[in-house]
Design an enzyme around this catalytic site. Structure first.
Site, mmCIF file in Angstrom:
data_model
loop_
_atom_site.group_PDB
_atom_site.id
_atom_site.type_symbol
_atom_site.label_atom_id
_atom_site.label_comp_id
_atom_site.label_asym_id
_atom_site.label_seq_id
_atom_site.Cartn_x
_atom_site.Cartn_y
_atom_site.Cartn_z
ATOM 1 N N ARG A 145 0.817 -1.258 -0.097
ATOM 2 C CA ARG A 145 -0.206 -0.133 0.058
ATOM 3 C C ARG A 145 0.884 1.295 0.011
ATOM 4 O O ARG A 145 0.107 2.203 -0.023
ATOM 5 C CB ARG A 145 -1.084 0.026 1.006
ATOM 6 N N ASN A 293 -10.495 -9.513 12.151
ATOM 7 C CA ASN A 293 -10.804 -9.935 13.166
ATOM 8 C C ASN A 293 -10.163 -10.944 13.059
ATOM 9 O O ASN A 293 -8.853 -11.289 13.172
ATOM 10 C CB ASN A 293 -11.187 -10.600 11.597
ATOM 11 N N ASP A 336 -16.758 -12.233 9.635
ATOM 12 C CA ASP A 336 -15.430 -11.688 9.250
ATOM 13 C C ASP A 336 -15.381 -10.038 9.085
ATOM 14 O O ASP A 336 -14.941 -9.553 7.825
ATOM 15 C CB ASP A 336 -14.659 -11.827 7.706
#
Length: 566
Positions: A145, A293, A336
């Site tokens: 990223r 999660n 999730d």
């Protein structure tokens, strides 16, 4: 190398270098801090008002992704044209945010290549290829990223779980440190954040039974300074029965307590990845970040309890990493629906007419959550931006349908804020899914979903761009898109909001109304967050068009910079 425009099938009559308008005004209105050759802490601190550079992944420490220049605006954005296109060596998923320092742009690609480009022309300055180790384990594509910049260094994380520092002028490696063991499922796809000599980076890998963390390293040496684990050694919590919006999550608390007594605390393999950058509050010396999660994703039987601090907003002390506060959105999540989109700091109405320092987060649930920054408590949540059905039906062996699907709502995609309008903008997915549970023991660093979430092929998928009034939680406007939205969004002082789509469309929206004012076909999925910068009095908008592995949008390898035509 430079890309031939005709090969992309883009708009005709494009020239490589276009003349700017109103340039002198932008130079005068821009801000220059320091000598601009070395990235100082002062430059990073003042980035929200810097009309020349783009120094942070999300624009500034508050992570508003709001760019303060208005040369490109609602009145002239129809004249936006490509200025240059750079083609990377890697044709694969791209999630990079271009960082720009005094006319030099730094971008990353899948599989951890880093480029320095001339932001005026797109010409390559240097290209660094990470020497990948023998083991990489990563979820959702070989993404990177982006970089962080500080001093004369450029920092990035790698798929084999390293933090690497490069010389900003040459691209040569200065140091590298091993953050965690990739054989145990750890990897890095997030961009680091640098503040006060500390390089902050978390870990992804919540699908592999890792123990999540955020770590701080010394910017010059790479020495570890502190670690905050996102799974507490006592992860039971308060045995919460309702989610952040007050809905019953259908937990069998008695069964969970019995399992906890028999199995012990699952914190060592509980997940809680930190996928995105922390927001930094230098006034209070605190940072805010999201933990994802629990692991295994769908099988709660092996992890009884609230699973602290998964699916939470967390705040810690910047100097020590010591816990300050947290807020958990979904305790014992078995869908999730992790907290992953980065938090944003903004002044917000506390519900009693007082403006207080707040934290905003876009959830996979489809809500924007608005918190008090001082104690992490929830002030309000927005109206749902996507359909919600059968919440919170428990996963079954045959599959249970519930909306939103496991991708959201708001996925990892960063939001953006226009404080003058009191609006936060989010991009959303609508992907109907069924949730299937299948219990399997911890597989020693391999994928550990505890079942599967499956897209319902017969149901329509789509996305939207949504503007939310964060002082009331009401949706101001919403624009539906033909495909689920993932990547990011940016607001500017020119009254615009920019976002891309998986079908290759890159669009500019009117910040007040949502009207589409401009669009461009990039030839591959535009699934990365845009940036903006100004060089020689000319403002540019820049974005990566490389598609997305997670949603299987068309791959590409282009960095495209736009500016105004004559």
């Amino acid at each position: 190398m430079m890309k031939n425009f005709k090969a992309l099938g883009v708009a005709s009559a494009v020239v490589v270098s276009l003349t700017a308008t109103a340039g002198a005004q932008e130079v005068e209105g821009g801000t220059l801090y320091g000598d601009m050759l070395t990235v100082t802490q002062d430059m990073l601190t003042r980035a929200a008002g810097d009309g020349n550079n783009f120094l942070h992944t999300n624009g500034n420490y508050a992570q508003t992704r709001y760019y303060p220049s208005r040369q490109i605006n609602a009145g002239n954005v129809a004249n936006l044209r490509p200025a240059w296109i750079f083609q990377t060596e890697i044709v694969d998923t791209m999630e990079t945010t271009p960082i720009v320092v005094d006319g030099v742009m730094y971008i990353t690609t899948a599989f951890d290549h880093v480029y320095a480009l001339d932001a005026r022309t797109g010409a390559q300055i240097w290209h660094h290829k990470h020497d990948m180790g023998p083991i990489t384990t990563y979820c959702c594509g070989p993404n990177n990223r982006g970089v962080a910049v500080y001093g004369d260094m450029v920092y990035f994380g790698t798929l084999d779980a390293q933090l690497v520092a490069l010389d900003a002028k040459t691209g040569k490696q200065v140091w590298a440190t091993q953050i965690a063991d990739p054989e145990l499922g750890y990897s890095e796809t997030m961009a680091p954040t640098v503040v006060n000599g500390k390089v902050l980076i978390g870990t992804n890998g919540g699908e592999y039974g890792v123990r999540g963390f955020l770590k701080a390293y010394d910017w010059k040496s790479g020495e570890l300074l502190w670690t905050f684990h996102t799974t507490a050694e006592d992860s039971r919590g308060v045995w919460a029965t309702h989610d952040a919006t007050g809905r019953d999550m259908l937990r069998d608390i008695a069964a969970e307590k019995a399992a906890y007594a028999a199995q012990g605390d699952p914190y060592k393999t509980l997940g809680g990845g930190v996928w995105q950058n922390p927001a930094v509050d230098l006034e209070t010396n605190r940072i805010y970040f999201m933990a994802g999660n629990p692991s295994p994703d769908l099988d709660g039987s092996l992890r009884p309890g609230d699973n602290l601090y998964t699916n939470s907003l967390i705040s810690v002390d910047l100097d020590t990493g010591e816990y300050v506060c947290h807020f958990q959105y979904i305790a014992h999540d078995v869908w999730d629906l992790d907290a992953v989109s980065p938090p944003i700091l903004a002044m917000v109405d506390d519900g009693n007419g007082n403006m207080v320092k707040g934290v905003l987060h876009g959830g996979k649930t489809g809500h924007v959550y608005i918190h008090r920054a001082d104690d992490c408590s929830l002030i309000r949540h927005s109206e749902a931006m996507v359909p919600q059905e059968n919440m919170w039906v428990l996963p079954t062996a045959d599959g249970a349908r519930m909306l939103p699907g496991a991708n959201g709502g708001v996925e990892w995609s960063p939001m953006t804020v226009n404080a003058g309008l009191g609006l936060v903008y989010a991009i959303n997915l609508h992907q109907p899914m069924t949730y299937h549970v299948e219990s399997t023991p911890y597989p020693d660093g391999k994928l550990w979903l505890g079942g599967a979430f499956k897209v319902i092929a017969s149901e329509q998928q789509w996305g939207n761009v949504t503007a939310v009034d964060y002082n009331t939680g009401e949706i101001r406007w919403k624009v539906k898109t033909p495909q689920p939205m993932i990547g990011g969004i940016m607001a500017t002082a020119g009254g615009l909001v920019f976002a891309g789509e998986g079908n290759g469309q890159f669009k500019a929206y009117d910040a007040e109304t949502g009207a589409i004012l401009w669009s461009f076909q990039a030839g591959a999925g535009v699934n990365a967050p845009p940036s903006s910068y100004t060089v020689d009095g000319k403002q540019y908008i820049v974005v990566a068009a490389g598609g997305n592995a997670q949603l299987n949008f068309k791959r590409g390898n282009n960095i495209i910079a736009f500016t105004l035509a004559d």
